[in-house]
Design an enzyme around this catalytic site. Sequence first.
Site, mmCIF file in Angstrom:
data_model
loop_
_atom_site.group_PDB
_atom_site.id
_atom_site.type_symbol
_atom_site.label_atom_id
_atom_site.label_comp_id
_atom_site.label_asym_id
_atom_site.label_seq_id
_atom_site.Cartn_x
_atom_site.Cartn_y
_atom_site.Cartn_z
ATOM 1 N N PHE A 226 0.725 -1.155 0.043
ATOM 2 C CA PHE A 226 0.161 0.076 0.015
ATOM 3 C C PHE A 226 0.959 1.223 -0.011
ATOM 4 O O PHE A 226 0.528 2.292 -0.569
ATOM 5 C CB PHE A 226 -0.936 -0.002 1.407
ATOM 6 C CG PHE A 226 -1.976 0.979 1.113
ATOM 7 C CD1 PHE A 226 -3.358 0.902 0.610
ATOM 8 C CD2 PHE A 226 -1.559 2.387 1.945
ATOM 9 C CE1 PHE A 226 -4.012 1.803 0.451
ATOM 10 C CE2 PHE A 226 -2.693 3.466 2.071
ATOM 11 C CZ PHE A 226 -3.867 3.076 1.123
ATOM 12 N N GLU A 227 2.137 1.122 0.503
ATOM 13 C CA GLU A 227 2.839 2.171 0.651
ATOM 14 C C GLU A 227 3.813 2.547 -0.624
ATOM 15 O O GLU A 227 4.588 3.398 -0.737
ATOM 16 C CB GLU A 227 3.842 2.124 1.814
ATOM 17 C CG GLU A 227 3.058 2.375 3.233
ATOM 18 C CD GLU A 227 2.259 1.548 3.828
ATOM 19 O OE1 GLU A 227 2.350 0.361 3.356
ATOM 20 O OE2 GLU A 227 1.226 1.821 4.147
ATOM 21 N N ALA B 208 4.336 -8.097 -2.757
ATOM 22 C CA ALA B 208 3.689 -9.436 -2.769
ATOM 23 C C ALA B 208 2.210 -9.287 -1.885
ATOM 24 O O ALA B 208 2.302 -9.147 -0.712
ATOM 25 C CB ALA B 208 4.511 -10.593 -2.080
ATOM 26 N N ILE C 22 -0.931 -11.231 -0.896
ATOM 27 C CA ILE C 22 -1.475 -12.549 -0.724
ATOM 28 C C ILE C 22 -2.847 -12.592 -0.235
ATOM 29 O O ILE C 22 -3.032 -12.134 0.988
ATOM 30 C CB ILE C 22 -0.569 -13.616 -0.216
ATOM 31 C CG1 ILE C 22 0.871 -13.320 -0.960
ATOM 32 C CG2 ILE C 22 -1.018 -14.824 -0.125
ATOM 33 C CD1 ILE C 22 1.856 -14.150 -0.197
ATOM 34 N N THR D 130 -10.196 -12.055 4.530
ATOM 35 C CA THR D 130 -11.158 -10.953 4.536
ATOM 36 C C THR D 130 -10.808 -10.124 3.057
ATOM 37 O O THR D 130 -9.856 -10.363 2.365
ATOM 38 C CB THR D 130 -10.751 -9.878 5.551
ATOM 39 O OG1 THR D 130 -9.421 -9.434 5.309
ATOM 40 C CG2 THR D 130 -10.598 -10.666 6.942
ATOM 41 N N HIS E 251 -9.693 -7.548 2.638
ATOM 42 C CA HIS E 251 -8.369 -6.834 2.727
ATOM 43 C C HIS E 251 -7.634 -6.722 1.543
ATOM 44 O O HIS E 251 -6.868 -5.582 0.902
ATOM 45 C CB HIS E 251 -7.554 -7.019 3.992
ATOM 46 C CG HIS E 251 -6.564 -5.917 4.381
ATOM 47 N ND1 HIS E 251 -6.765 -4.617 4.807
ATOM 48 C CD2 HIS E 251 -5.180 -6.084 4.267
ATOM 49 C CE1 HIS E 251 -5.766 -4.022 4.823
ATOM 50 N NE2 HIS E 251 -4.680 -4.699 4.884
ATOM 51 N N PHE F 180 5.655 -2.415 -12.573
ATOM 52 C CA PHE F 180 4.850 -3.180 -11.904
ATOM 53 C C PHE F 180 5.255 -4.538 -11.555
ATOM 54 O O PHE F 180 4.907 -5.353 -12.301
ATOM 55 C CB PHE F 180 3.369 -3.098 -12.305
ATOM 56 C CG PHE F 180 2.347 -3.499 -11.422
ATOM 57 C CD1 PHE F 180 2.261 -2.818 -10.005
ATOM 58 C CD2 PHE F 180 1.483 -4.795 -11.378
ATOM 59 C CE1 PHE F 180 1.201 -3.347 -9.143
ATOM 60 C CE2 PHE F 180 0.605 -5.006 -10.713
ATOM 61 C CZ PHE F 180 0.449 -4.331 -9.440
ATOM 62 N N ARG G 161 6.518 -17.661 -8.108
ATOM 63 C CA ARG G 161 6.770 -16.520 -9.123
ATOM 64 C C ARG G 161 7.728 -15.830 -8.436
ATOM 65 O O ARG G 161 8.416 -14.629 -8.890
ATOM 66 C CB ARG G 161 5.471 -15.604 -9.233
ATOM 67 C CG ARG G 161 4.530 -16.314 -10.152
ATOM 68 C CD ARG G 161 2.947 -15.821 -9.882
ATOM 69 N NE ARG G 161 2.290 -16.491 -10.778
ATOM 70 C CZ ARG G 161 1.695 -17.852 -10.589
ATOM 71 N NH1 ARG G 161 2.181 -18.735 -9.706
ATOM 72 N NH2 ARG G 161 1.261 -18.393 -11.390
HETATM 73 N N1 INI Z 1 0.589 -5.634 2.497
HETATM 74 C C1 INI Z 1 1.418 -6.322 1.206
HETATM 75 O O1 INI Z 1 2.439 -5.878 0.943
HETATM 76 N N2 INI Z 1 0.762 -7.540 1.180
HETATM 77 C C2 INI Z 1 -0.153 -8.128 1.811
HETATM 78 O O2 INI Z 1 -0.795 -9.351 1.412
HETATM 79 C C3 INI Z 1 -0.942 -7.438 2.699
HETATM 80 N N3 INI Z 1 -1.757 -7.911 3.336
HETATM 81 O O3 INI Z 1 -2.550 -9.031 3.185
HETATM 82 O O4 INI Z 1 -2.410 -7.152 4.429
HETATM 83 C C4 INI Z 1 -0.379 -6.090 3.127
HETATM 84 N N4 INI Z 1 -0.938 -5.354 4.012
HETATM 85 C C5 INI Z 1 -0.271 -4.071 4.480
HETATM 86 C C6 INI Z 1 -0.493 -2.939 3.688
HETATM 87 O O5 INI Z 1 0.314 -2.962 2.647
HETATM 88 C C7 INI Z 1 0.019 -1.474 4.423
HETATM 89 O O6 INI Z 1 1.232 -1.582 4.845
HETATM 90 C C8 INI Z 1 -0.916 -1.349 5.483
HETATM 91 O O7 INI Z 1 -2.191 -1.524 5.320
HETATM 92 C C9 INI Z 1 -0.503 -0.069 6.370
HETATM 93 O O8 INI Z 1 -0.982 0.918 5.275
#
Ligand code: INI
Length: 152
Positions: A58-59, A79, A81, A85, A87, A112, A126
């Site tokens: 997400f960051e 990655a 996964i 949920t 999420h 990407f 992968r």
């Molecule tokens: N971040 C990932 O890179 N991969 C994941 O599978 C994942 N899951 O499953 O939750 C994940 N979550 C964290 C997210 O990227 C953020 O770091 C967090 O939400 C804070 O902003």
Amino acid sequence: MSTYEGQWVAVSQTRIAIIVGRFNQEITGSLLTGALETLTRLGVSQEAIDVIWVPGAFEIPGTARRLMPRYDALITLGAVIRGETPHFDYVAGAVATGVAELARLGEKPVIFGVLTCNTTEEAAARAGGKAGNKGSDAAITAIEMLSLYQKL
Ligand code: INI
């Protein structure tokens, strides 16, 4: 008619940032290894590469946006996964949309290399397993796109 195509040869004086998520680090670490090995094989020097770790996928887009003016190409690795949920859908959707927004500006190559998988096994396959290494593929794409953008 003119035809343009990038080549898999590093252009000198280019700086490449690799932004990599720490979440699922056993997978993303392998993606990073693949990317670094491939960049080296294609002639990119260690000094030309910076690796930036972020907490999770997400960051990645925000960090990539911040770094964009300082680099010639950005490679994003992560990655995501699927869990129990929804999420997964939010994180995978946000990183894909965010990276795509930067890529489609067309200013610099933004690659990407974020896996979005149903299981850890799919991701491992992968990340240096039987389905190759998507980090390595991302590195090749970065070099080809750098070469192409130089020509266009
Ligand atoms: N971040 C990932 O890179 N991969 C994941 O599978 C994942 N899951 O499953 O939750 C994940 N979550 C964290 C997210 O990227 C953020 O770091 C967090 O939400 C804070 O902003």
